[in-house]
Design a protein around this motif. Structure first.
Motif, PDB file in Angstrom:
ATOM      1  N   MET A   1       0.846  -1.194   0.000  1.00 60.65           N
ATOM      2  CA  MET A   1       0.000   0.000   0.000  1.00 60.65           C
ATOM      3  C   MET A   1       0.881   1.242   0.000  1.00 60.65           C
ATOM      4  SD  MET A   1      -3.150  -1.165   0.145  1.00 60.65           S
ATOM      5  CE  MET A   1      -4.233   0.012   0.920  1.00 60.65           C
ATOM      6  N   SER A   2       0.812   2.035  -1.049  1.00 63.03           N
ATOM      7  CA  SER A   2       1.738   3.145  -1.199  1.00 63.03           C
ATOM      8  C   SER A   2       1.105   4.305  -1.935  1.00 63.03           C
ATOM      9  CB  SER A   2       2.984   2.687  -1.973  1.00 63.03           C
ATOM     10  OG  SER A   2       3.645   1.634  -1.313  1.00 63.03           O
ATOM     11  N   ASP A   3       1.479   5.525  -1.512  1.00 66.34           N
ATOM     12  CA  ASP A   3       1.063   6.737  -2.207  1.00 66.34           C
ATOM     13  C   ASP A   3       2.151   7.140  -3.205  1.00 66.34           C
ATOM     14  OD1 ASP A   3      -1.186   6.867  -0.629  1.00 66.34           O
ATOM     15  OD2 ASP A   3      -0.381   8.384   0.723  1.00 66.34           O
ATOM     16  N   LEU A   4       1.728   7.458  -4.429  1.00 65.93           N
ATOM     17  CA  LEU A   4       2.633   8.016  -5.430  1.00 65.93           C
ATOM     18  C   LEU A   4       2.291   9.491  -5.567  1.00 65.93           C
ATOM     19  CD1 LEU A   4       4.775   7.593  -7.697  1.00 65.93           C
ATOM     20  CD2 LEU A   4       2.849   7.164  -9.249  1.00 65.93           C
ATOM     21  N   HIS A   5       3.316  10.344  -5.446  1.00 68.62           N
ATOM     22  CA  HIS A   5       3.063  11.793  -5.438  1.00 68.62           C
ATOM     23  C   HIS A   5       4.012  12.497  -6.401  1.00 68.62           C
ATOM     24  CE1 HIS A   5       1.856  15.715  -4.011  1.00 68.62           C
ATOM     25  NE2 HIS A   5       3.103  16.006  -3.687  1.00 68.62           N
ATOM     26  N   PHE A   6       3.442  13.239  -7.332  1.00 74.29           N
ATOM     27  CA  PHE A   6       4.215  14.116  -8.215  1.00 74.29           C
ATOM     28  C   PHE A   6       4.204  15.505  -7.583  1.00 74.29           C
ATOM     29  CE2 PHE A   6       2.512  10.712 -10.781  1.00 74.29           C
ATOM     30  CZ  PHE A   6       3.566  10.357 -11.610  1.00 74.29           C
ATOM     31  N   THR A  30      -5.948   3.088  -4.582  1.00 72.67           N
ATOM     32  CA  THR A  30      -6.903   3.710  -5.502  1.00 72.67           C
ATOM     33  C   THR A  30      -6.335   3.742  -6.913  1.00 72.67           C
ATOM     34  OG1 THR A  30      -6.111   6.003  -5.331  1.00 72.67           O
ATOM     35  CG2 THR A  30      -7.628   5.234  -3.611  1.00 72.67           C
ATOM     36  N   THR A  31      -7.227   4.015  -7.857  1.00 72.36           N
ATOM     37  CA  THR A  31      -6.815   4.228  -9.237  1.00 72.36           C
ATOM     38  C   THR A  31      -7.136   5.660  -9.630  1.00 72.36           C
ATOM     39  OG1 THR A  31      -7.159   1.920  -9.864  1.00 72.36           O
ATOM     40  CG2 THR A  31      -7.136   3.539 -11.640  1.00 72.36           C
ATOM     41  N   VAL A  32      -6.114   6.378 -10.063  1.00 75.25           N
ATOM     42  CA  VAL A  32      -6.291   7.728 -10.590  1.00 75.25           C
ATOM     43  C   VAL A  32      -6.178   7.652 -12.104  1.00 75.25           C
ATOM     44  CG1 VAL A  32      -5.308  10.057 -10.730  1.00 75.25           C
ATOM     45  CG2 VAL A  32      -5.456   8.888  -8.521  1.00 75.25           C
ATOM     46  N   GLN A 182      -8.389  -4.802  -9.180  1.00 75.07           N
ATOM     47  CA  GLN A 182      -8.545  -3.751  -8.178  1.00 75.07           C
ATOM     48  C   GLN A 182      -9.264  -4.282  -6.949  1.00 75.07           C
ATOM     49  OE1 GLN A 182     -10.607  -1.029 -10.768  1.00 75.07           O
ATOM     50  NE2 GLN A 182      -8.845   0.322 -10.973  1.00 75.07           N
ATOM     51  N   GLY A 183     -10.316  -5.067  -7.190  1.00 72.59           N
ATOM     52  CA  GLY A 183     -11.074  -5.613  -6.071  1.00 72.59           C
ATOM     53  C   GLY A 183     -10.307  -6.667  -5.295  1.00 72.59           C
ATOM     54  N   GLU A 184      -9.534  -7.485  -6.004  1.00 76.61           N
ATOM     55  CA  GLU A 184      -8.834  -8.597  -5.364  1.00 76.61           C
ATOM     56  C   GLU A 184      -7.543  -8.163  -4.671  1.00 76.61           C
ATOM     57  OE1 GLU A 184      -8.181 -11.803  -8.129  1.00 76.61           O
ATOM     58  OE2 GLU A 184     -10.160 -11.528  -9.026  1.00 76.61           O
ATOM     59  N   MET A 185      -6.846  -7.150  -5.228  1.00 77.93           N
ATOM     60  CA  MET A 185      -5.494  -6.848  -4.778  1.00 77.93           C
ATOM     61  C   MET A 185      -5.325  -5.461  -4.172  1.00 77.93           C
ATOM     62  SD  MET A 185      -3.349  -8.431  -7.987  1.00 77.93           S
ATOM     63  CE  MET A 185      -1.797  -8.317  -7.098  1.00 77.93           C
ATOM     64  N   ASP A 186      -6.397  -4.652  -4.157  1.00 78.68           N
ATOM     65  CA  ASP A 186      -6.261  -3.285  -3.647  1.00 78.68           C
ATOM     66  C   ASP A 186      -5.150  -2.532  -4.375  1.00 78.68           C
ATOM     67  OD1 ASP A 186      -8.045  -2.181  -1.967  1.00 78.68           O
ATOM     68  OD2 ASP A 186      -6.882  -2.429  -0.138  1.00 78.68           O
ATOM     69  N   LEU A 187      -5.150  -2.618  -5.699  1.00 77.32           N
ATOM     70  CA  LEU A 187      -4.081  -2.038  -6.497  1.00 77.32           C
ATOM     71  C   LEU A 187      -4.006  -0.523  -6.341  1.00 77.32           C
ATOM     72  CD1 LEU A 187      -4.206  -3.801  -9.983  1.00 77.32           C
ATOM     73  CD2 LEU A 187      -2.469  -4.052  -8.224  1.00 77.32           C
ATOM     74  N   THR A 188      -2.802  -0.014  -6.340  1.00 81.08           N
ATOM     75  CA  THR A 188      -2.565   1.414  -6.502  1.00 81.08           C
ATOM     76  C   THR A 188      -2.111   1.616  -7.942  1.00 81.08           C
ATOM     77  OG1 THR A 188      -1.864   1.596  -4.197  1.00 81.08           O
ATOM     78  CG2 THR A 188      -1.282   3.417  -5.670  1.00 81.08           C
ATOM     79  N   MET A 189      -2.878   2.419  -8.705  1.00 81.84           N
ATOM     80  CA  MET A 189      -2.612   2.498 -10.139  1.00 81.84           C
ATOM     81  C   MET A 189      -2.819   3.904 -10.674  1.00 81.84           C
ATOM     82  SD  MET A 189      -4.450   0.362 -13.293  1.00 81.84           S
ATOM     83  CE  MET A 189      -3.647  -1.178 -12.909  1.00 81.84           C
TER      84      MET A 189
END
Length: 242
Positions: A1-6, A30-32, A182-189
């Motif tokens: 679980m990680s935040d990606l920030h520009f 989440t997916t942005v 997304q539902g199975e893995m809680d992807l951050t994308m």
């Protein structure tokens, strides 16, 4: 679980700014969706996150750490490209390509099992593991590229126009797979596309990019139903969602 920030990222080539002071966060789990026409700078921004485009100013941070200081292997950010054929080694079997970025398990049997699990996860027949990329369809190759990205156990996946070269029916099937993941893995994308209809289907929030800058961002439903920027309205009209 990680935040990606520009963080105020600028990418310039001489006097021209391909990316102009962009600040954008992809919250953990989440997916942005990043949407904009060709040449808007969205792919350049994505490539900066994985070290393929030099940053003129600003930083890209993963959980507060500059991505330039993160280990190269296993790479915590994985990118899936528009053209999976060019991203796959044509001389390696599908199984070998998926296994290559894995953190090395102790036994070959473990690798084979992991490859089978990943192929099943992306809705790809494990029996194709012995095939070469040239023997697969475009949609199948894109699923291989997605499985390969997941094999590295990344903290964030960046998907750059991964459906744009596919037929509409194949696009829909791949998007359904992404929603399942997304539902199975809680992807951050970070999901990039020029098509707002595609972005809408998989994204929690949407950021609209125009001429190198983010001109609008917000929850998907808000952007779709109440766009504030004229460019967003143009994208809605072009996607037949307006």
């Amino acid at each position: 679980m990680s935040d990606l920030h520009f963080d105020d990222v600028t990418i310039a080539y001489g006097p021209a700014r391909a990316v102009d002071a962009v600040t954008l966060t992809v919250p953990s789990g989440t997916t942005v969706g990043l949407v904009g026409e060709s040449g808007s700078g969205k792919s350049t921004l994505a490539r900066a996150a994985v070290g393929l485009s030099p940053i003129t100013a600003g930083r890209v941070l993963l959980d507060g750490i500059d991505v330039q200081h993160l280990p190269r292997r296993p790479r915590p950010l994985q990118m899936v490209f528009q053209d999976p054929y060019s991203a796959l080694n044509p001389r390696m079997t599908i199984g070998e390509s998926i296994a290559e970025p894995m953190p090395r398990p102790p036994r070959p049997l473990t690798v084979r099992t992991a490859v089978t699990d990943l192929m099943t996860l992306v809705h790809l027949d494990p029996g194709l593991a012995t095939r070469l990329p040239g023997q697969l369809s475009g949609g199948q190759r894109q699923r291989v590229a997605l499985a390969r990205a997941l094999a590295a156990r990344p903290r964030v996946i960046i998907a750059d126009e991964i459906t744009s070269a596919l037929d509409v029916s194949v696009q829909g099937a791949l998007l359904n797979t992404i929603r399942d993941l997304q539902g199975e893995m809680d992807l951050t994308m970070l999901f990039i596309s020029h098509n707002l209809a595609v972005v809408r289907y998989v994204s929690d929030t949407i950021a609209v990019m125009y001429q190198g800058a983010i001109v609008e961002s917000g929850p998907t439903s808000e952007i779709i139903t109440n766009p504030a920027h004229p460019y967003t309205r143009d994208l809605l009209d072009a996607s037949a969602l307006g």
